[in-house]
Scaffold this motif. Structure first.
Motif, PDB file in Angstrom:
ATOM      1  N   GLY A  49      -1.401  -8.262  12.773  1.00  0.00           N
ATOM      2  CA  GLY A  49      -0.803  -6.992  12.423  1.00  0.00           C
ATOM      3  C   GLY A  49      -0.824  -6.701  10.935  1.00  0.00           C
ATOM      4  O   GLY A  49      -1.365  -7.441  10.127  1.00  0.00           O
ATOM      5  N   ALA A  50      -0.187  -5.588  10.595  1.00  0.00           N
ATOM      6  CA  ALA A  50      -0.103  -5.170   9.206  1.00  0.00           C
ATOM      7  C   ALA A  50       0.836  -6.087   8.445  1.00  0.00           C
ATOM      8  O   ALA A  50       1.618  -6.838   9.016  1.00  0.00           O
ATOM      9  CB  ALA A  50       0.380  -3.725   9.144  1.00  0.00           C
ATOM     10  N   CYS A  51       0.742  -6.012   7.118  1.00  0.00           N
ATOM     11  CA  CYS A  51       1.590  -6.838   6.268  1.00  0.00           C
ATOM     12  C   CYS A  51       3.019  -6.282   6.242  1.00  0.00           C
ATOM     13  O   CYS A  51       3.238  -5.079   6.190  1.00  0.00           O
ATOM     14  CB  CYS A  51       1.045  -6.865   4.842  1.00  0.00           C
ATOM     15  SG  CYS A  51      -0.623  -7.544   4.699  1.00  0.00           S
ATOM     16  N   LYS A  52       3.953  -7.199   6.250  1.00  0.00           N
ATOM     17  CA  LYS A  52       5.350  -6.838   6.093  1.00  0.00           C
ATOM     18  C   LYS A  52       5.594  -6.408   4.653  1.00  0.00           C
ATOM     19  O   LYS A  52       4.940  -6.896   3.729  1.00  0.00           O
ATOM     20  CB  LYS A  52       6.195  -8.079   6.435  1.00  0.00           C
ATOM     21  CG  LYS A  52       7.685  -7.867   6.555  1.00  0.00           C
ATOM     22  CD  LYS A  52       8.332  -9.181   6.996  1.00  0.00           C
ATOM     23  CE  LYS A  52       9.825  -9.048   7.140  1.00  0.00           C
ATOM     24  NZ  LYS A  52      10.436 -10.343   7.564  1.00  0.00           N
ATOM     25  N   ASP A  53       6.508  -5.487   4.452  1.00  0.00           N
ATOM     26  CA  ASP A  53       6.880  -5.063   3.097  1.00  0.00           C
ATOM     27  C   ASP A  53       7.335  -6.285   2.305  1.00  0.00           C
ATOM     28  O   ASP A  53       8.289  -6.968   2.702  1.00  0.00           O
ATOM     29  CB  ASP A  53       8.006  -4.041   3.187  1.00  0.00           C
ATOM     30  CG  ASP A  53       8.424  -3.504   1.825  1.00  0.00           C
ATOM     31  OD1 ASP A  53       7.952  -4.031   0.788  1.00  0.00           O
ATOM     32  OD2 ASP A  53       9.245  -2.567   1.794  1.00  0.00           O
ATOM     33  N   PRO A  54       6.667  -6.625   1.185  1.00  0.00           N
ATOM     34  CA  PRO A  54       7.039  -7.813   0.405  1.00  0.00           C
ATOM     35  C   PRO A  54       8.515  -7.860   0.021  1.00  0.00           C
ATOM     36  O   PRO A  54       9.094  -8.946  -0.113  1.00  0.00           O
ATOM     37  CB  PRO A  54       6.153  -7.706  -0.834  1.00  0.00           C
ATOM     38  CG  PRO A  54       4.976  -6.915  -0.380  1.00  0.00           C
ATOM     39  CD  PRO A  54       5.510  -5.926   0.610  1.00  0.00           C
ATOM     40  N   ALA A  55       9.125  -6.707  -0.119  1.00  0.00           N
ATOM     41  CA  ALA A  55      10.540  -6.668  -0.505  1.00  0.00           C
ATOM     42  C   ALA A  55      11.442  -7.196   0.598  1.00  0.00           C
ATOM     43  O   ALA A  55      12.594  -7.576   0.339  1.00  0.00           O
ATOM     44  CB  ALA A  55      10.942  -5.239  -0.874  1.00  0.00           C
ATOM     45  N   THR A  56      10.948  -7.211   1.832  1.00  0.00           N
ATOM     46  CA  THR A  56      11.771  -7.667   2.957  1.00  0.00           C
ATOM     47  C   THR A  56      11.408  -9.096   3.393  1.00  0.00           C
ATOM     48  O   THR A  56      12.024  -9.624   4.325  1.00  0.00           O
ATOM     49  CB  THR A  56      11.599  -6.727   4.167  1.00  0.00           C
ATOM     50  OG1 THR A  56      10.244  -6.805   4.647  1.00  0.00           O
ATOM     51  CG2 THR A  56      11.918  -5.290   3.780  1.00  0.00           C
ATOM     52  N   VAL A  57      10.446  -9.705   2.733  1.00  0.00           N
ATOM     53  CA  VAL A  57      10.026 -11.074   3.077  1.00  0.00           C
ATOM     54  C   VAL A  57      11.100 -12.071   2.644  1.00  0.00           C
ATOM     55  O   VAL A  57      11.680 -11.944   1.564  1.00  0.00           O
ATOM     56  CB  VAL A  57       8.673 -11.409   2.410  1.00  0.00           C
ATOM     57  CG1 VAL A  57       8.339 -12.884   2.582  1.00  0.00           C
ATOM     58  CG2 VAL A  57       7.566 -10.542   3.000  1.00  0.00           C
ATOM     59  N   THR A  58      11.348 -13.081   3.499  1.00  0.00           N
ATOM     60  CA  THR A  58      12.336 -14.115   3.194  1.00  0.00           C
ATOM     61  C   THR A  58      11.692 -15.488   3.352  1.00  0.00           C
ATOM     62  O   THR A  58      10.604 -15.610   3.938  1.00  0.00           O
ATOM     63  CB  THR A  58      13.546 -14.023   4.142  1.00  0.00           C
ATOM     64  OG1 THR A  58      13.157 -14.470   5.456  1.00  0.00           O
ATOM     65  CG2 THR A  58      14.073 -12.588   4.224  1.00  0.00           C
ATOM     66  N   PRO A  59      12.339 -16.556   2.863  1.00  0.00           N
ATOM     67  CA  PRO A  59      11.794 -17.905   3.058  1.00  0.00           C
ATOM     68  C   PRO A  59      11.581 -18.266   4.524  1.00  0.00           C
ATOM     69  O   PRO A  59      10.696 -19.066   4.850  1.00  0.00           O
ATOM     70  CB  PRO A  59      12.865 -18.800   2.413  1.00  0.00           C
ATOM     71  CG  PRO A  59      13.486 -17.941   1.363  1.00  0.00           C
ATOM     72  CD  PRO A  59      13.508 -16.566   1.965  1.00  0.00           C
TER      73      PRO A  59
END
Length: 212
Positions: free
Chosen positions: A40-50
């Motif tokens: 799929g598409a990339c997740k918004d980097p601002a919402t990425v977590t460890p």
């Protein structure tokens, strides 16, 4: 004539480059692309977590109560979204006493096997015309490499369970189990044809098709 040869040479070189470029996973163009699905598409980097790069439980044995006596616990972009686009799949393989993985191949990845516990035989068969069988009995701490696309097999030789960690250099290695592919295909492959191919009688082939 010389110019035609030059054009042909350039065309072949470009074709070869294209084949190489599509042979393995692409190189990432950014730090990461946490996937919203396997492709799929990339997740918004601002919402990425460890947690997008994390998975626990690989120390736990898999369920080997099946006809093969084998189990895999997969670490891939579907279980660890942060692996998306990084060209890597990893798994824990558990084999019960007498357990095995049937002959199979991975069309898009080389496989590296590291034995953690027990003892197992791992082997692969080269392509036509040699069909040479390379196999090793692996014990704890041993490593074996299976080249991309070659048919290979794994079986437990230990009096107890065996465990291995397996790495693939692709996000989607692909797997084709040969017995299933041949005898469980839908619609079924013609039994008369398979009887000729395997040099068996048609009734045996039809029995195998029912069984799989």
């Amino acid at each position: 004539m010389a110019s035609k040869n030059a054009i042909l040479l350039i065309t072949l070189a470009l074709f070869n480059f294209m084949c190489i470029s599509f042979a393995f996973d692409t190189t990432p163009l950014q730090d990461f692309c946490v996937g919203t699905s396997q492709f799929g598409a990339c997740k918004d980097p601002a919402t990425v977590t460890p947690n997008d790069f994390f998975l626990s439980g690989l120390h736990l044995p898999g369920n080997t109560s099946n006809p093969y006596g084998a189990s895999v616990t997969v670490v891939s972009s579907t279980t660890v979204p942060g692996l998306n686009g990084l060209g890597l799949t990893f798994m824990r393989a558990d084999l019960a006493v007498g357990g095995f993985f049937p002959p199979h191949f991975h069309s898009r990845a080389t496989e590296l096997v590291v034995v953690l516990e027990g003892s197992m035989e791992v082997g692969f068969i080269t392509s036509y015309p040699q069909y040479k069988y390379f196999s090793k009995v692996l014990n704890k701490g041993d490593v074996f490499v299976v080249p991309v696309g070659l048919v290979h097999n794994v079986r437990n030789l230990n009096k107890g369970n065996s465990v291995a960690m397996v790495a693939f250099n692709s996000q989607n290695p692909g797997i084709t189990n040969l017995p299933n592919a041949i005898f469980a295909a839908k619609p079924a492959v013609d039994s008369g044809y398979l009887a000729g191919a395997f040099q068996l009688d048609k009734k045996t082939i039809e029995y195998l098709q029912r069984k799989f």
